[in-house]
Design a protein around this motif. Structure first.
Motif, PDB file in Angstrom:
ATOM      1  N   GLU A   7       0.905 -30.952  78.305  1.00 21.74           N
ATOM      2  CA  GLU A   7       0.397 -32.283  78.551  1.00 21.74           C
ATOM      3  C   GLU A   7      -0.940 -32.193  79.287  1.00 21.74           C
ATOM      4  N   LEU A  36      14.670 -41.778  71.353  1.00 14.24           N
ATOM      5  CA  LEU A  36      14.606 -41.235  72.708  1.00 14.24           C
ATOM      6  C   LEU A  36      15.699 -40.188  72.924  1.00 14.24           C
ATOM      7  N   ASP A  56       1.286 -37.589  86.716  1.00 10.17           N
ATOM      8  CA  ASP A  56       1.969 -38.884  86.823  1.00 10.17           C
ATOM      9  C   ASP A  56       3.478 -38.642  86.785  1.00 10.17           C
ATOM     10  N   ASN A 113       5.921 -37.903  77.005  1.00 11.37           N
ATOM     11  CA  ASN A 113       5.798 -39.192  76.320  1.00 11.37           C
ATOM     12  C   ASN A 113       7.140 -39.880  76.076  1.00 11.37           C
ATOM     13  N   GLU A 171       8.812 -41.705  78.136  1.00  8.79           N
ATOM     14  CA  GLU A 171       8.825 -43.028  78.756  1.00  8.79           C
ATOM     15  C   GLU A 171       8.244 -44.104  77.850  1.00  8.79           C
ATOM     16  N   SER A 172       7.486 -43.718  76.836  1.00  9.56           N
ATOM     17  CA  SER A 172       6.876 -44.709  75.950  1.00  9.56           C
ATOM     18  C   SER A 172       7.722 -45.013  74.711  1.00  9.56           C
ATOM     19  N   MET A 173       8.849 -44.320  74.555  1.00  8.43           N
ATOM     20  CA  MET A 173       9.697 -44.542  73.381  1.00  8.43           C
ATOM     21  C   MET A 173      10.591 -45.763  73.602  1.00  8.43           C
ATOM     22  N   ASP A 174      10.541 -46.676  72.628  1.00  7.23           N
ATOM     23  CA  ASP A 174      11.345 -47.902  72.725  1.00  7.23           C
ATOM     24  C   ASP A 174      12.682 -47.780  72.006  1.00  7.23           C
ATOM     25  N   GLU A 214       5.928 -40.504  86.428  1.00  8.08           N
ATOM     26  CA  GLU A 214       6.642 -41.317  85.448  1.00  8.08           C
ATOM     27  C   GLU A 214       6.452 -40.804  84.024  1.00  8.08           C
ATOM     28  N   HIS A 215       5.510 -39.899  83.830  1.00  9.77           N
ATOM     29  CA  HIS A 215       5.183 -39.396  82.495  1.00  9.77           C
ATOM     30  C   HIS A 215       5.907 -38.085  82.249  1.00  9.77           C
ATOM     31  N   ALA A 267      -1.785 -36.611  82.798  1.00 10.29           N
ATOM     32  CA  ALA A 267      -0.443 -37.085  82.434  1.00 10.29           C
ATOM     33  C   ALA A 267       0.611 -36.321  83.220  1.00 10.29           C
TER      34      ALA A 267
END
Length: 113
Positions: free
Chosen positions: A20, A43, A27, A33, A35-38, A29-30, A24
């Protein structure tokens, strides 16, 4: 896990671990990636792939640590290290270093396919 059991199991092909960017990775929270999967199914699938990849990477890196420890402690080397020296370098206990040296010697004696 016994050595024979480990050799009998097929090696899983881990998911690729992509590095990464530094911003990124800094961070908290990162994480790859995820955390960006809906989609929870996506996920779960990707998180499971990463779990398998990290486990496989851990197992493999432990084997390399053991081989290196055995090589450093090889009595045929004029500059060999004692188990205490190996333990200090690897931040292990001396007992653990002795076990890793023996494990490494066993790996060196039995070539991998």
């Amino acid at each position: 896990m016994a050595q024979a059991d480990r050799n009998a199991q097929p090696r899983l092909r881990p998911a690729p671990l992509l590095f990464e960017p530094a911003e990124a990775a800094s961070d908290p929270e990162h994480f790859f990636n995820l955390e960006s999967m809906d989609d929870p199914a996506e996920l779960l699938s990707r998180a499971t792939e990463l779990t398998h990849a990290f486990r496989a990477a851990t197992d493999r890196s432990i084997e390399f640590q053991a081989v290196a420890a055995a090589q450093l402690a090889d009595p045929r080397r004029f500059d060999r290290l004692t188990p205490a020296d190996v333990a200090e370098r690897a931040e292990w206990t001396e007992d653990y270093a002795e076990k890793m040296i023996e494990f490494g010697r066993s790996l060196l004696k039995s070539p991998r396919p």
